[in-house]
Design a protein around this motif. Structure first.
Motif, mmCIF file in Angstrom:
data_model
loop_
_atom_site.group_PDB
_atom_site.id
_atom_site.type_symbol
_atom_site.label_atom_id
_atom_site.label_comp_id
_atom_site.label_asym_id
_atom_site.label_seq_id
_atom_site.Cartn_x
_atom_site.Cartn_y
_atom_site.Cartn_z
ATOM 1 N N ASP A 191 40.901 14.803 6.192
ATOM 2 C CA ASP A 191 40.263 15.158 4.927
ATOM 3 C C ASP A 191 40.406 16.655 4.666
ATOM 4 O O ASP A 191 40.411 17.095 3.529
ATOM 5 C CB ASP A 191 38.775 14.788 4.969
ATOM 6 N N MET A 192 40.493 17.404 5.753
ATOM 7 C CA MET A 192 40.541 18.856 5.598
ATOM 8 C C MET A 192 41.147 19.476 6.846
ATOM 9 O O MET A 192 41.005 18.933 7.950
ATOM 10 C CB MET A 192 39.118 19.377 5.401
ATOM 11 N N TRP B 294 42.820 21.066 1.673
ATOM 12 C CA TRP B 294 42.558 19.642 1.554
ATOM 13 C C TRP B 294 43.526 19.100 0.525
ATOM 14 O O TRP B 294 44.249 19.873 -0.125
ATOM 15 C CB TRP B 294 41.096 19.365 1.200
#
Ligand code: CTP
Length: 406
Positions: A344-345, A368
């Protein structure tokens, strides 16, 4: 409104002349809306009277483990469960020693063993006593058990000396409590963090390791706790104390770290992998110490599991944040990892001489899918806080999208 409003504080007062400050502290806590139950030790009662503390707290002071009548009303175990936080102010040298040993021979020490709430101590003692190796040992033991130290501060002491050992001012303690109870953007969320290096055994005395100090991961755990999350830290071998209010699990190898992470991952909302996990381990661990012989020696290595990739590819993964240490083409490499590991990041930083692992400061490029932000070089503690604020934002954003899609 104060963050302390409605909070239940168990205030332990032990034997130090600073006990007079506890009276002011009780008053401040009550004004902030907290419920305060004072527990006075035998030593504490030599410095301050029950009547004062009772009048200020609005509750009978507890001091005896063996008072059947009082125990019948609220037993010590119930009292330990009642508290949102246990604060011992002042904490004498004797009290620290009893806590470090896990003693339970009076009400206050018993409560400290029985409670699940965070335990904070504000020590007060003569400078020489504070600096004594025995007190330092006790402090290290208590910090490793998750007890938090506030102070002591420096200044003139009651004994006429000048130096470290004064109990922190009640106003300062109040401020710290306000921060402790501040609701954050991660309130109610469970966060799992990996930190530190791993050690891959070669034989009974040698291992392959790396220079990770664990500072970034520990700073992430602390920041997440401060922002309201319930935090578990799975840590490789480092010499850092457990951050306040954080549950810590110590491991050595990558495979142990993998096991501890997977055992807990289903209960977590956000996973942050800061650990410098060894990518390879020796194919075999020699059962005895390897003796020197030939001019050349070769060590066969095999791949370790990629914990981060494994978590991100679970059927129902938590919000997953990885770290990337690169020596060049930072953004390209980091974006590639973000995609390949389906994160996600990702928080990426440049490593090389004077950068990264053993430094106190760092900068981060956070990326992201569809966005990113650069955090300039600051102390790792501050950097962790900013990173976690962004994690919180992106997490809530993702939840919103999920809810809309559902
Ligand atoms: N990581 C992990 N398990 C591993 C290796 C890495 O969980 N066995 C995590 C680290 O905690 C970090 C990220 O993956 O969050 C780093 O990714 P990685 O691909 O290993 O990057 P580098 O260490 O920079 O490795 P390389 O550039 O050599 O691929």
């Amino acid at each position: 409104m104060s963050n302390l409003d409605g909070k239940r504080l168990l205030l332990g007062v032990s034997g130090s002349v600073a006990a007079y400050k506890s009276a002011i502290l009780v008053r401040l806590l009550r004004q902030a809306g907290a419920e305060v139950q004072v527990v006075l030790t035998e030593g504490g009662s030599r410095f301050i009277g029950e009547a004062t503390l009772q009048a200020l707290s609005g509750r009978p002071v507890r001091s005896d483990l063996w008072d059947a009548a009082v125990e019948a009303a609220m037993g010590h175990i119930e009292l330990a469960r009642w508290a949102d936080l246990v604060l011992i102010a002042p904490a004498s040298a004797n009290l620290l020693s009893a806590l470090a040993q896990g003693r339970a021979d009076d009400l206050l020490t018993t409560l400290c063993l029985a409670t699940r709430a965070p335990v904070v101590v504000a020590p007060a003692m003569n400078r020489a006593m504070w600096e004594h190796p025995a007190t330092r040992r006790n402090r290290a033991l208590l910090e490793a058990d998750g007890v938090t130290f506030w102070g002591p501060s420096t200044g003139p002491q009651a004994c006429g000396e000048e130096g470290v050992g004064r109990m922190e001012a009640p106003e300062q303690i109040l401020e710290r409590l306000e921060r402790h109870f501040a609701p954050g953007p991660l309130a109610g969320l469970r966060l799992l963090v990996t930190a530190g290096p791993t050690r891959e055994a070669v034989d009974p005395v040698r291992f392959i390791g790396n220079r990770s100090s664990g500072r970034m991961g520990y700073a992430v755990a602390r920041a997440a706790r401060e922002l309201g999350a319930k935090v578990t830290l799975v840590s490789g071998p480092v010499s850092l104390p457990t951050p306040e209010g954080v549950e810590r699990v110590m491991v050595e190898s990558a495979r142990q770290m993998e096991g501890e992470v997977l055992a807990r991952i289903e209960q977590c909302d956000i996973f942050v992998a800061t650990a410098a996990v060894a990518d390879y381990r020796p194919r075999e661990i020699a059962p005895q110490k390897i003796k020197k012989g030939e001019e050349r020696m070769e060590l066969a290595l095999v791949r370790n599991p990629d914990i981060l990739a494994e978590v991100a590819s679970l059927p129902d993964p938590p919000f997953t944040v990885g770290f990337a240490a690169e020596s060049e083409a930072l953004e390209d490499h980091a974006r590639q990892k973000l995609r390949n590991k389906r994160l996600d990041m990702i928080a990426a930083n440049l490593v090389g001489p004077g950068r990264g692992f053993e430094e106190e400061e760092n900068s981060l490029k956070i990326l992201w899918n569809g966005g990113g932000v650069d955090l300039p070089r600051v102390r790792k503690e501050l950097l962790a806080r900013r990173l976690l604020e962004i994690v919180a934002e992106r997490y809530h954003e993702k939840q919103k999208h999920k809810a809309q899609g559902a």
